[in-house]
Write an enzyme that holds these catalytic residues in place. Structure first.
Site, PDB file in Angstrom:
ATOM      1  N   HIS A   1     -20.341  -3.522  52.491  1.00  0.00           N
ATOM      2  CA  HIS A   1     -21.497  -3.210  51.638  1.00  0.00           C
ATOM      3  C   HIS A   1     -22.591  -4.282  51.741  1.00  0.00           C
ATOM      4  O   HIS A   1     -23.748  -3.939  52.028  1.00  0.00           O
ATOM      5  CB  HIS A   1     -21.038  -3.017  50.189  1.00  0.00           C
ATOM      6  CG  HIS A   1     -22.155  -3.008  49.190  1.00  0.00           C
ATOM      7  ND1 HIS A   1     -23.117  -2.021  49.167  1.00  0.00           N
ATOM      8  CD2 HIS A   1     -22.471  -3.883  48.191  1.00  0.00           C
ATOM      9  CE1 HIS A   1     -23.980  -2.284  48.189  1.00  0.00           C
ATOM     10  NE2 HIS A   1     -23.608  -3.401  47.583  1.00  0.00           N
ATOM     11  N   GLU A  16     -20.632 -13.040  41.464  1.00  0.00           N
ATOM     12  CA  GLU A  16     -20.122 -12.111  40.451  1.00  0.00           C
ATOM     13  C   GLU A  16     -18.682 -11.682  40.725  1.00  0.00           C
ATOM     14  O   GLU A  16     -17.869 -11.594  39.797  1.00  0.00           O
ATOM     15  CB  GLU A  16     -21.017 -10.871  40.385  1.00  0.00           C
ATOM     16  CG  GLU A  16     -20.566  -9.867  39.329  1.00  0.00           C
ATOM     17  CD  GLU A  16     -21.394  -8.591  39.372  1.00  0.00           C
ATOM     18  OE1 GLU A  16     -21.348  -7.851  38.383  1.00  0.00           O
ATOM     19  OE2 GLU A  16     -22.057  -8.341  40.390  1.00  0.00           O
ATOM     20  N   ASP A  17     -18.340 -11.424  41.986  1.00  0.00           N
ATOM     21  CA  ASP A  17     -17.070 -10.762  42.296  1.00  0.00           C
ATOM     22  C   ASP A  17     -16.029 -11.633  43.004  1.00  0.00           C
ATOM     23  O   ASP A  17     -14.944 -11.150  43.313  1.00  0.00           O
ATOM     24  CB  ASP A  17     -17.325  -9.522  43.170  1.00  0.00           C
ATOM     25  CG  ASP A  17     -18.126  -8.459  42.434  1.00  0.00           C
ATOM     26  OD1 ASP A  17     -18.065  -8.445  41.193  1.00  0.00           O
ATOM     27  OD2 ASP A  17     -18.815  -7.662  43.096  1.00  0.00           O
ATOM     28  N   ASP A  51     -29.530  -2.801  47.564  1.00  0.00           N
ATOM     29  CA  ASP A  51     -28.154  -2.675  47.065  1.00  0.00           C
ATOM     30  C   ASP A  51     -27.943  -1.298  46.426  1.00  0.00           C
ATOM     31  O   ASP A  51     -26.966  -0.600  46.690  1.00  0.00           O
ATOM     32  CB  ASP A  51     -27.906  -3.791  46.043  1.00  0.00           C
ATOM     33  CG  ASP A  51     -26.605  -3.608  45.273  1.00  0.00           C
ATOM     34  OD1 ASP A  51     -25.538  -3.653  45.903  1.00  0.00           O
ATOM     35  OD2 ASP A  51     -26.662  -3.408  44.046  1.00  0.00           O
TER      36      ASP A  51
END
Length: 706
Positions: free
Chosen positions: A48, A76-77, A139
């Protein structure tokens, strides 16, 4: 998943001077951080961020934006942190990644109050660096392209949010191709039956008429060749959602809808644009009311093009857009053209809008809004509106949004004209005030002394400026009600600290706040222009809990060594709360500049002189002088009122000079002593709200260098 070398090749194609080593390092870092993570489709998650980066390479964006795309989900992830990203890739990229992360966490489709606050944060992020929203839009586009792997309820939520917020935002930024694709992808989820119906009708139409696009393209090329004009011609069928919107707006079925094909003619220069227009109109009949010249009157996002609709082959209506290659580049990527690269250097497109100025103008308009509803009204008008160009009797052009009325026109000229409006003439004919204006119309406003805005006007006008002015006037008429409400608020506030709210006490407060009398204090308290805490603190500051001590002026800046002295740069006059940087000068210590000061560009090759600084957090003393250039009406009492407005904000005028005197206007240079950026913001807002202030700008004297 695209390999790193393939991505680097895409970047090298438009920027041979790219820092490919840093991009490759970001690719490896992002891949390592997302190792073991998978998307709902089952693909490795890092596919992604790579696709987002590829989307941005198609817009020829700079290295920092491409790297941000690769890393935009790491903080964030994954276990990655801001500090780690800053150490590996620099503070600029860390700030961009952090900005995208914060945008991802905003719930833009929540309740009105929460949505308004999150929209404010969205535009604040855009004002810091527009590239944050460019990455976020890319995004969202990739997520919409792969939305089928999400749960049905999640698809609906994302599609609605995209249709309501991200697609209009992309359009407002001039990225029309992205807006159309986002809308169509959302349409596919929200109303698949309607989209499929339109697609079936397209297929049927193509079987009946053949390849209409190819035929009309050939016709146009032949006409241009005959006229001796070199230009490229591109034809396309409009997107299903665009057709569906036209069907709803015009209340027509597909069979009656005519202009479903669009053609773009790209020329080498502006003069040829008008030659092409002449050739097209000579060959085909123009459709009345369907001509727009955005070259002579560009849109605020930089869009330039000539639009015309003609009756083409077999009587079919055909929309034609005519522009130069540079105009076409801006039309394709909008404000992103500001960062576009070509052959290793920034592509200096003269039509690209400076994003900083564009977003600053947005924020100023939004900051003027009061409550949540009013703010969202400003946002939606700004994001969704199309422009109309009307003329005053003197020939001045006035830009208005679609749906604007003569009342909007009146307020666009001046608040006094709007407040006193009793009627209007459009193209010489008297019309009702609720008439919707069209492109090219001439509007004359009829005024009368003593006329006041009516509450019903709020339902007539379409612009935020008109609505704000009408509400302000209605508030003045509600003064008696506000005085009563203010009296109750004042009573409760004083009783809270064991005191009484008396007329004598409020008269002292009025004198301190430079207001007329106690009733004026109560009226402003009731209308929420001032708060009860401020009123009480004038008389009893020691009884107000949590009062902050002012910071010692000698230690207002963090980042200096104990032996370094400092002073503010006279060229940009930064105040606490604004981003700053220090520059060392021999014999002067450190001089503090605002991060946006033009003087800094002359010092880029001397990094050893730069000092990383920030203002001390807390309450500062009102000692920071800022110069403002103000143009005001030359009427009795105006200057006194302007000085009073500044005083009401607890700001002191330290100097005032008349720069220019005209029969109808004065231009002043005013030095105002302020606490910080918020204090500056408040003073600017009250001045801009005054109807006799024609213009207001922060004065930067670049000749007064350290």
């Amino acid at each position: 998943m695209i390999a790193v070398e393939e991505l680097l090749e895409k970047v090298r194609a438009y920027n041979p001077k790219s820092n490919v080593d840093l991009i490759a390092e970001a690719y490896r870092y992002g891949k390592d951080m997302h190792e073991g993570q998978f998307r709902q489709s089952g693909e490795p998650y890092f596919s992604h961020p790579i696709e987002v980066a590829v989307l941005l390479t198609e817009q020829r964006l700079d290295d920092s934006t491409i790297i941000t795309a690769l890393l935009h989900d790491t903080i964030e992830d994954t276990n990655s942190t801001y500090t780690e990203v800053a150490e590996k890739f620099g503070v600029e990229i860390a700030e961009l990644v952090d900005g995208v992360t914060k945008l991802t966490n905003l719930q833009l489709s929540s309740s009105v109050a929460k949505q308004a606050e999150n929209f404010r944060k969205l535009f604040m992020a855009m004002s810091k660096d527009m590239r944050v929203i460019l990455v976020k839009l890319a995004d969202r586009l990739h997520n919409m392209r792969t939305i089928k792997s999400m749960r049905p309820e999640k698809q609906m939520q994302k599609a609605r949010e995209t249709m309501d917020i991200y697609a209009p935002l992309a359009g407002r930024m001039g990225m029309q191709w992205m807006r159309e694709e986002l809308e169509d992808l959302s349409f596919h989820v929200l109303n698949p039956e309607a989209r499929n119906s339109i697609m079936r009708r397209f297929i049927t139409l193509q079987k009946e008429t053949g390849d209409v696009i190819q035929k009309i393209t050939s016709d146009i090329r032949l006409e241009l060749q005959t006229a001796g004009i070199e230009a490229s011609v591109l034809g396309r069928a409009k997107k299903p959602h665009s057709i569906w919107r036209k069907m709803e707006q015009k209340e027509q079925g597909f069979s009656r809808l005519s202009d479903i094909y669009g053609f773009r003619i790209v020329t080498s220069n502006e003069a040829d644009c008008y030659r092409v227009l002449g050739a097209i109109h000579q060959r085909w009949r123009a459709v009345p009311g369907r001509f727009k010249d955005y070259i002579s009157q560009p849109k605020s996002n930089g869009y330039r093009s000539i639009h015309t609709t003609v009756s083409g082959r077999d009587g079919k209506r055909v929309e034609v857009q005519i522009r130069t290659q540079q105009m076409h580049d801006v039309a394709e990527v909008g404000v992103a053209a500001h960062w576009a690269y070509k052959d290793g250097v920034r592509d200096a497109n003269p039509f690209a809008v400076d994003p900083a100025k564009w977003v600053a103008s947005l924020n100023e308009r939004f900051d003027a809004a009061g409550d949540h509803d009013e703010f969202l009204e400003h946002v939606k008008l700004e994001m969704y509106s199309d422009q109309r160009f009307c003329f005053s009797p003197k020939g001045d052009v006035v830009k208005l949004p679609r749906g604007a009325t003569p009342l909007d026109f009146a307020y666009a000229i001046h608040t006094r004209i709007g407040d006193g409006c009793v009627g209007a003439k459009v193209d010489g004919i008297r019309v009702p005030l609720w008439t919707r204006l069209k492109n090219g119309q001439s509007v004359e406003i009829v005024t009368a002394e003593g006329q006041r805005p009516q509450a019903t006007w709020l339902d007539i006008v379409a612009t935020g400026k008109a609505k704000a002015a009408i509400r302000r006037s209605l508030r003045e008429e509600d003064r008696e009600r506000f005085v009563k409400l203010g009296a109750e608020l004042s009573r409760v506030a004083f009783e809270h600290i064991g005191k009484k709210s008396t007329t004598k006490a409020l008269d002292i407060v009025a004198k301190h706040m430079a207001l007329k009398d106690a009733d004026e204090v109560l009226a402003r308290l009731g209308s929420a222009e001032i708060n009860a805490r401020d009123v009480v603190s004038v008389l009893y500051p020691d009884l107000i809990s949590g009062a902050e001590d002012e910071i010692d002026p000698s230690r207002t800046v963090v980042g200096l060594s104990s032996d370094q002295s400092f002073e503010r740069a006279r060229c940009c006059q930064p105040v606490p709360g604004e981003r700053i940087v220090g520059i060392t000068y021999r014999g002067k210590g450190v001089v503090i500049h605002g991060i946006d000061c033009p003087v800094l560009s002359d010092l880029e090759d001397e990094p050893e002189r730069w000092v990383d600084l920030q203002w001390h957090s807390g309450r500062h003393a009102p000692i920071y002088s800022v110069s403002y250039e103000i143009t005001i009406s030359n009427d009795a009492g105006v200057l006194g009122r302007i000085c009073t407005l500044i005083g009401e904000q607890h700001a002191n005028i330290s100097d005032l000079n008349f720069v220019d005197r005209k029969p109808d206007f004065y231009k002043l240079l005013v030095d105002i002593d302020l606490r910080d950026a918020e204090h500056l913001h408040n003073v600017r807002n009250v001045l801009q709200a005054d109807s006799d202030v024609a213009s207001l700008a922060r004065h930067r004297d670049l000749e007064r260098k350290p």
